[in-house]
Write a protein that holds these residues in place. Structure first.
Motif, PDB file in Angstrom:
ATOM      1  N   ALA A 129       0.831  -1.207   0.000  1.00  0.00           N
ATOM      2  CA  ALA A 129       0.000   0.000   0.000  1.00  0.00           C
ATOM      3  C   ALA A 129       0.863   1.253   0.000  1.00  0.00           C
ATOM      4  O   ALA A 129       0.611   2.186  -0.774  1.00  0.00           O
ATOM      5  CB  ALA A 129      -0.935  -0.002   1.201  1.00  0.00           C
ATOM      6  N   LEU A 166       2.612   1.566  -3.430  1.00  0.00           N
ATOM      7  CA  LEU A 166       1.661   1.942  -4.483  1.00  0.00           C
ATOM      8  C   LEU A 166       1.285   3.414  -4.373  1.00  0.00           C
ATOM      9  O   LEU A 166       1.185   4.118  -5.379  1.00  0.00           O
ATOM     10  CB  LEU A 166       0.413   1.071  -4.418  1.00  0.00           C
ATOM     11  CG  LEU A 166       0.579  -0.361  -4.910  1.00  0.00           C
ATOM     12  CD1 LEU A 166      -0.646  -1.190  -4.558  1.00  0.00           C
ATOM     13  CD2 LEU A 166       0.859  -0.400  -6.399  1.00  0.00           C
ATOM     14  N   GLU A 167       1.090   3.879  -3.160  1.00  0.00           N
ATOM     15  CA  GLU A 167       0.755   5.288  -2.958  1.00  0.00           C
ATOM     16  C   GLU A 167       1.904   6.184  -3.440  1.00  0.00           C
ATOM     17  O   GLU A 167       1.672   7.185  -4.121  1.00  0.00           O
ATOM     18  CB  GLU A 167       0.441   5.553  -1.495  1.00  0.00           C
ATOM     19  CG  GLU A 167      -0.100   6.933  -1.245  1.00  0.00           C
ATOM     20  CD  GLU A 167      -0.546   7.138   0.184  1.00  0.00           C
ATOM     21  OE1 GLU A 167      -1.389   8.024   0.386  1.00  0.00           O
ATOM     22  OE2 GLU A 167      -0.053   6.451   1.093  1.00  0.00           O
ATOM     23  N   VAL A 203      -5.004   4.144  -5.391  1.00  0.00           N
ATOM     24  CA  VAL A 203      -5.322   3.340  -4.212  1.00  0.00           C
ATOM     25  C   VAL A 203      -5.885   4.222  -3.114  1.00  0.00           C
ATOM     26  O   VAL A 203      -5.666   5.421  -3.088  1.00  0.00           O
ATOM     27  CB  VAL A 203      -4.075   2.588  -3.672  1.00  0.00           C
ATOM     28  CG1 VAL A 203      -3.549   1.615  -4.696  1.00  0.00           C
ATOM     29  CG2 VAL A 203      -2.992   3.553  -3.246  1.00  0.00           C
ATOM     30  N   GLN A 204      -6.587   3.582  -2.211  1.00  0.00           N
ATOM     31  CA  GLN A 204      -7.105   4.238  -1.021  1.00  0.00           C
ATOM     32  C   GLN A 204      -6.573   3.457   0.172  1.00  0.00           C
ATOM     33  O   GLN A 204      -7.256   2.590   0.711  1.00  0.00           O
ATOM     34  CB  GLN A 204      -8.624   4.245  -1.034  1.00  0.00           C
ATOM     35  CG  GLN A 204      -9.201   5.011  -2.209  1.00  0.00           C
ATOM     36  CD  GLN A 204     -10.704   4.864  -2.284  1.00  0.00           C
ATOM     37  OE1 GLN A 204     -11.302   4.015  -1.638  1.00  0.00           O
ATOM     38  NE2 GLN A 204     -11.331   5.692  -3.088  1.00  0.00           N
ATOM     39  N   PRO A 205      -5.337   3.721   0.582  1.00  0.00           N
ATOM     40  CA  PRO A 205      -4.683   2.876   1.591  1.00  0.00           C
ATOM     41  C   PRO A 205      -5.336   2.871   2.966  1.00  0.00           C
ATOM     42  O   PRO A 205      -5.103   1.965   3.744  1.00  0.00           O
ATOM     43  CB  PRO A 205      -3.271   3.449   1.672  1.00  0.00           C
ATOM     44  CG  PRO A 205      -3.391   4.835   1.154  1.00  0.00           C
ATOM     45  CD  PRO A 205      -4.492   4.810   0.138  1.00  0.00           C
ATOM     46  N   CYS A 233      -8.723  -1.971  -0.225  1.00  0.00           N
ATOM     47  CA  CYS A 233      -8.809  -1.111  -1.417  1.00  0.00           C
ATOM     48  C   CYS A 233      -7.428  -0.743  -1.933  1.00  0.00           C
ATOM     49  O   CYS A 233      -7.159   0.405  -2.248  1.00  0.00           O
ATOM     50  CB  CYS A 233      -9.626   0.133  -1.113  1.00  0.00           C
ATOM     51  SG  CYS A 233     -11.360  -0.232  -0.818  1.00  0.00           S
ATOM     52  N   VAL A 234      -6.534  -1.686  -1.971  1.00  0.00           N
ATOM     53  CA  VAL A 234      -5.192  -1.438  -2.483  1.00  0.00           C
ATOM     54  C   VAL A 234      -4.939  -2.287  -3.712  1.00  0.00           C
ATOM     55  O   VAL A 234      -4.702  -1.800  -4.787  1.00  0.00           O
ATOM     56  CB  VAL A 234      -4.126  -1.718  -1.395  1.00  0.00           C
ATOM     57  CG1 VAL A 234      -2.736  -1.672  -1.984  1.00  0.00           C
ATOM     58  CG2 VAL A 234      -4.243  -0.708  -0.280  1.00  0.00           C
ATOM     59  N   CYS A 235      -5.011  -3.579  -3.554  1.00  0.00           N
ATOM     60  CA  CYS A 235      -4.720  -4.498  -4.644  1.00  0.00           C
ATOM     61  C   CYS A 235      -5.436  -5.808  -4.344  1.00  0.00           C
ATOM     62  O   CYS A 235      -5.396  -6.287  -3.220  1.00  0.00           O
ATOM     63  CB  CYS A 235      -3.214  -4.705  -4.752  1.00  0.00           C
ATOM     64  SG  CYS A 235      -2.722  -5.779  -6.110  1.00  0.00           S
ATOM     65  N   GLU A 291      -8.936  -1.771  -7.142  1.00  0.00           N
ATOM     66  CA  GLU A 291      -7.951  -2.741  -6.669  1.00  0.00           C
ATOM     67  C   GLU A 291      -7.694  -3.820  -7.709  1.00  0.00           C
ATOM     68  O   GLU A 291      -6.577  -4.308  -7.851  1.00  0.00           O
ATOM     69  CB  GLU A 291      -8.341  -3.332  -5.316  1.00  0.00           C
ATOM     70  CG  GLU A 291      -9.501  -4.272  -5.327  1.00  0.00           C
ATOM     71  CD  GLU A 291      -9.781  -4.886  -3.958  1.00  0.00           C
ATOM     72  OE1 GLU A 291     -10.859  -5.469  -3.816  1.00  0.00           O
ATOM     73  OE2 GLU A 291      -8.948  -4.795  -3.051  1.00  0.00           O
ATOM     74  N   VAL A 321      -5.283  -2.287 -10.272  1.00  0.00           N
ATOM     75  CA  VAL A 321      -3.902  -2.289  -9.772  1.00  0.00           C
ATOM     76  C   VAL A 321      -3.315  -3.680  -9.898  1.00  0.00           C
ATOM     77  O   VAL A 321      -2.184  -3.849 -10.359  1.00  0.00           O
ATOM     78  CB  VAL A 321      -3.854  -1.778  -8.315  1.00  0.00           C
ATOM     79  CG1 VAL A 321      -2.493  -2.014  -7.695  1.00  0.00           C
ATOM     80  CG2 VAL A 321      -4.226  -0.300  -8.254  1.00  0.00           C
TER      81      VAL A 321
END
Length: 90
Positions: free
Chosen positions: A48, A51-52, A58-60, A65-67, A80, A83
């Motif tokens: 997370a 990725l950010e 993404v919404q960590p 809600c990341v991957c 997700e 990603v």
């Protein structure tokens, strides 16, 4: 109306740079077992954060809600999955 329906058929796409470190974090994430809450899942947190930093959509702060993770179960969010598809394509 027709244009709206056509847009719904297309998958959400993610475009961000992928470094070797990010790819390694993704591979570690897939090899790990899912943990709940996600804050107790080190591979999730590391991915997370990376990725950010890479600018991925993404919404960590929202667990899950990341991957997408193949063994995590639950609902899949379009972002997700996008990603995941971007990372798995390499």
């Amino acid at each position: 109306m027709r244009r709206l329906k056509a847009r719904r058929k297309h998958a959400v796409r993610a475009d961000f740079p992928i470094s070797r470190e990010l790819k390694a974090a993704f591979d570690a994430y897939l090899a790990s077992e899912p943990h709940q809450p996600a804050s107790a899942w080190p591979e999730f947190i590391r991915l997370a954060d990376m990725l950010e930093e890479a600018g991925a959509p993404v919404q960590p702060l929202l667990a899950g809600c990341v991957c997408w993770h193949p063994r995590a179960g639950g609902m899949t969010m379009p972002g997700e999955l996008a990603v995941y598809r971007r990372l798995v394509a390499l």
